[in-house]
Write an enzyme that holds these catalytic residues in place. Structure first.
Site, PDB file in Angstrom:
ATOM      1  N   HIS A 130       0.887  -1.239  -0.165  1.00 60.77           N
ATOM      2  CA  HIS A 130      -0.105  -0.092   0.015  1.00 60.77           C
ATOM      3  C   HIS A 130       1.017   1.259  -0.144  1.00 60.77           C
ATOM      4  O   HIS A 130       0.467   2.458  -0.126  1.00 60.77           O
ATOM      5  CB  HIS A 130      -1.049   0.036   1.115  1.00 60.77           C
ATOM      6  CG  HIS A 130      -1.781  -1.102   1.389  1.00 60.77           C
ATOM      7  ND1 HIS A 130      -2.758  -1.362   0.305  1.00 60.77           N
ATOM      8  CD2 HIS A 130      -2.010  -1.936   2.255  1.00 60.77           C
ATOM      9  CE1 HIS A 130      -3.508  -2.478   0.600  1.00 60.77           C
ATOM     10  NE2 HIS A 130      -3.184  -3.008   1.581  1.00 60.77           N
TER      11      HIS A 130
HETATM   12 ZN   LIG Z   1      -3.612  -7.302   3.194  1.00 59.00          ZN
END
Ligand SMILES: [Zn+2]
Length: 335
Positions: A130
């Site tokens: 992320h």
């Molecule tokens: Zn995850």
């Protein structure tokens, strides 16, 4: 095969880890299981990063403004989804949480280099999918995946035109990786994820995915494995058939395991093992050097799942049939 691990990977912050479902010591727990099974046979195949990654190296992917923001406890608390740590002094936060992540990031870089030499390497931490060039979120601060690819290119281990196959099977969509490689068409992204959870709909990220497989929450393990097995071979064949694939990265999040508080998927332990072995076999049978990263996983089983997959790969690559009779994963005790 090579295994990369450092005792510096574990995250310790005075009990505050209980505020997040993350098992912040899963790395050493997985390592201890593997050491218990393989003993001295791990010697010679295991290596450790010698230092954490430095700021000047992080600038290869991350902006200076972002790295400066990491000096603010409030910002880091948001990226880690741990609101109470905003009250910790920056130095404490950096030492207890960010520094282990810099060790793990260097571990991914080491593992990528080892994969180029030995065919397959696993880092026992990392997979921060992320993390974006200019922002951290979802417990991901540094883009170890982006940094590892950049380093291989700089070192000449990856040629300028070599392709990279990125396979993301963490339960969450790997939006950070999509942003890191937004304009880099040499990286091909295969992403299968729960469409109903974080990070939600990130149009720019999803548009970047080459093989986009959003799944319904709680989809059945049979459907999950069928989708994977019907789509991954064709994805890899199309890449191999139209150019050299210099590296494969498998982001093998164990948050697909049933009961994971964040993943919302339903794989059994045997299903996770089957998934991992399938992906590695698909990459290696096409002679693609492969790095495997554990990424997310938020149950107390996570370290066992990681150890089971890595242990099986070690057995297959190093010990062949000789070791099978002693192999503890053969039964259902572990899983
Ligand atoms: Zn995850």
């Amino acid at each position: 095969m090579r295994l990369v691990y450092s005792p510096h990977y574990d995250i310790r912050f005075f009990g505050l880890e209980r505020l997040h479902p993350f098992d912040s010591r899963k790395y050493s727990r997985a390592w201890k299981l593997l050491r218990g099974w393989f003993g001295s046979r791990l010697r010679g195949v295991t290596m450790a990063p010698t230092r954490p990654i430095r700021r000047e190296e992080l600038l290869a992917v991350h902006t200076a403004a972002y790295l400066d923001r990491l000096r603010q406890s409030k910002y880091v608390a948001g990226a880690l989804e741990l609101p109470p740590v905003r009250y910790l002094p920056h130095r404490v936060l950096d030492w207890c949480i960010l520094r282990p992540m810099r060790w793990a990031t260097m571990g991914t870089i080491v593992a990528a280099a080892e994969a180029m030499e030995h065919g397959l390497a696993v880092n026992l931490s990392g997979g921060y999918h992320h993390a974006k060039p200019d922002g951290g979120e979802g417990f991901c601060i540094y883009s170890d995946i982006g940094l590892a690819i950049d380093r291989l290119r700089r070192d000449g281990r990856l040629q300028e035109d070599d392709r990279v196959a990125y396979i993301d099977l963490d339960a969450h969509q790997g939006n950070g990786v999509c942003h890191v490689f937004r304009t880099d068409n040499r990286v091909f992204i295969f992403d299968m994820y729960n469409r109903e959870i974080y990070p939600g709909y990130d149009g720019e990220a999803r548009d970047r995915i080459d093989c986009n497989l959003p799944l319904a929450a709680n989809c059945h393990e049979t459907d999950y494995l069928r989708t994977l097995k019907s789509r991954l071979p064709g994805f890899l064949d199309s890449l191999v058939g139209s150019g050299k694939v210099g590296l494969g990265i498998f982001n093998a999040g164990t948050d697909v395991y049933q009961g994971d508080p964040l993943g919302g998927l339903n794989l059994s332990a045997a299903g996770v093992l089957e998934r991992d072995l399938f992906v590695i076999e698909q990459l290696r049978s096409r002679e693609i050097p492969t790095v495997m990263l554990p990424s997310g996983g938020y149950t107390r089983m996570s370290y066992r799942l990681i150890a089971a997959s890595v242990g099986r790969l070690l057995e297959l690559s190093l010990f062949q049939q000789d070791f099978c009779k002693d192999w503890p994963c053969q039964g259902s005790n572990l899983l």
